[in-house]
Design an enzyme around this catalytic site. Structure first.
Site, PDB file in Angstrom:
ATOM      1  N   ARG A   1       0.711  -1.474  -0.179  1.00  0.00           N
ATOM      2  CA  ARG A   1       0.344  -0.184   0.115  1.00  0.00           C
ATOM      3  C   ARG A   1       1.049   1.024   0.097  1.00  0.00           C
ATOM      4  O   ARG A   1       2.043   1.172   0.521  1.00  0.00           O
ATOM      5  CB  ARG A   1      -0.806  -0.798   0.649  1.00  0.00           C
ATOM      6  CG  ARG A   1      -1.630   1.180   1.408  1.00  0.00           C
ATOM      7  CD  ARG A   1      -3.102   0.480   1.868  1.00  0.00           C
ATOM      8  NE  ARG A   1      -2.906   0.650   3.239  1.00  0.00           N
ATOM      9  CZ  ARG A   1      -2.971   0.598   4.571  1.00  0.00           C
ATOM     10  NH1 ARG A   1      -4.364   0.904   4.605  1.00  0.00           N
ATOM     11  NH2 ARG A   1      -3.214   1.101   5.774  1.00  0.00           N
TER      12      ARG A   1
ATOM     13  N   THR B   1      -1.147   7.835  -0.749  1.00  0.00           N
ATOM     14  CA  THR B   1      -2.025   7.748  -1.560  1.00  0.00           C
ATOM     15  C   THR B   1      -3.082   6.662  -0.499  1.00  0.00           C
ATOM     16  O   THR B   1      -4.441   6.423  -1.391  1.00  0.00           O
ATOM     17  CB  THR B   1      -2.044   7.014  -3.072  1.00  0.00           C
ATOM     18  OG1 THR B   1      -1.206   5.855  -3.172  1.00  0.00           O
ATOM     19  CG2 THR B   1      -1.127   8.701  -3.754  1.00  0.00           C
TER      20      THR B   1
ATOM     21  N   ASP C   1       1.444  -7.997  13.026  1.00  0.00           N
ATOM     22  CA  ASP C   1       2.032  -8.362  11.860  1.00  0.00           C
ATOM     23  C   ASP C   1       2.516  -9.624  11.332  1.00  0.00           C
ATOM     24  O   ASP C   1       3.777 -10.082  11.198  1.00  0.00           O
ATOM     25  CB  ASP C   1       2.919  -6.981  11.683  1.00  0.00           C
ATOM     26  CG  ASP C   1       3.353  -6.963  10.165  1.00  0.00           C
ATOM     27  OD1 ASP C   1       3.986  -7.416   9.248  1.00  0.00           O
ATOM     28  OD2 ASP C   1       3.276  -5.662   9.469  1.00  0.00           O
TER      29      ASP C   1
ATOM     30  N   ASP D   1       5.904  -9.743   9.910  1.00  0.00           N
ATOM     31  CA  ASP D   1       7.768  -8.910  10.931  1.00  0.00           C
ATOM     32  C   ASP D   1       7.481 -10.938  11.824  1.00  0.00           C
ATOM     33  O   ASP D   1       8.075 -10.663  12.369  1.00  0.00           O
ATOM     34  CB  ASP D   1       6.857  -8.464  11.977  1.00  0.00           C
ATOM     35  CG  ASP D   1       6.874  -6.609  11.592  1.00  0.00           C
ATOM     36  OD1 ASP D   1       8.111  -6.882   9.805  1.00  0.00           O
ATOM     37  OD2 ASP D   1       7.118  -5.642  12.053  1.00  0.00           O
TER      38      ASP D   1
HETATM   39  N1  URA Z   1      -1.885  -7.123   7.693  1.00  0.00           N
HETATM   40  C1  URA Z   1      -0.722  -7.785   9.033  1.00  0.00           C
HETATM   41  O1  URA Z   1       0.214  -8.680   9.338  1.00  0.00           O
HETATM   42  N2  URA Z   1      -2.081  -8.538  10.140  1.00  0.00           N
HETATM   43  C2  URA Z   1      -2.888  -7.354  10.282  1.00  0.00           C
HETATM   44  O2  URA Z   1      -3.435  -7.844  11.358  1.00  0.00           O
HETATM   45  C3  URA Z   1      -3.602  -6.780   9.149  1.00  0.00           C
HETATM   46  C4  URA Z   1      -3.069  -6.664   8.235  1.00  0.00           C
END
Ligand code: URA
Length: 210
Positions: A103, A107, A201, A204
């Site tokens: 993303r 924008t 995430d 991560d």
């Molecule tokens: N992407 C992720 O890695 N975790 C989320 O909670 C939302 C999008």
């Protein structure tokens, strides 16, 4: 769009360990693979096969082989890469293509920054791998991209989805033939578009923060 949530105690158990913030990256990666293999079993329920004749040590009999063109597996970089091994373990002769999508923070548009796919996907069954269906923006763009190339049937394999993301895909994809196979649908998105309770995430947790 057809949505399938796997109802199985092993799926629920593995997902619980994934959600736990104290689960370290190596265990997280291993569990993602295992979970995806279980999801892949359901996701490939309609994979095209054709009759073949085989010779057992005892007699000739009829079996099935995977039809051509081969199924195409498309992990969405970065986090979808962590799902690839789990998927190809079940369907090792699948072809693999890659889509890198992110993303644009200014924008908020989804940009495709990497693409390694056959030009012509006419008639292909495609399995898209993306662990977290949050707002639905990335998957929507990936699905549109694959349909523009001629893909015939698209199945998305995700670990978790937010109801908001599913609703958005349903609204925007209309009657497109899309299957969505999930381990769970969570409560909601938070103000940062993270899935709640979620697992944080996914990229991560798979690969560390970069
Ligand atoms: N992407 C992720 O890695 N975790 C989320 O909670 C939302 C999008």
């Amino acid at each position: 769009m057809r949505v399938t949530v796997l109802d199985h105690p092993l799926v629920a158990h593995k997902l619980s360990v994934l959600r736990d913030k104290s689960t370290p990256s190596p265990v997280f990666r291993q569990l993602v693979e295992e979970l995806v293999t279980l999801l892949a079993y359901e996701a490939t329920r309609e994979v095209r096969v054709e009759p073949i004749t085989i010779q057992t040590p005892v007699a000739e009999t009829q079996g099935v082989g995977l039809s051509r063109p081969r199924p195409l597996v498309v992990p969405i970089l970065r986090a979808g890469l962590g799902m690839l091994e789990g998927m190809t373990r079940l369907i090792p002769t699948a072809e693999v293509g890659f889509l890198g999508m992110a993303r644009d923070d200014t924008t908020l548009d989804i940009i495709t920054y990497a693409e390694r796919l056959p030009e012509d996907l006419t008639g292909r069954q495609v399995y898209v791998l993306d662990p977290m269906l949050a707002t639905g923006g990335t998957l929507r763009e990936a699905i549109k991209f694959l349909y523009r190339r001629g893909a015939e049937q698209i199945t998305c394999v995700c670990l978790l989805a937010a109801p908001e993301g599913i609703a958005k895909l349903e609204e925007e994809l209309g009657d497109a033939e899309v299957n969505l196979v999930l381990a769970a649908i969570d409560e909601r998105l938070d103000e940062n578009a993270y899935i709640v309770p979620g697992l944080g995430d996914a990229g991560d947790r798979l690969y560390g923060v970069v």
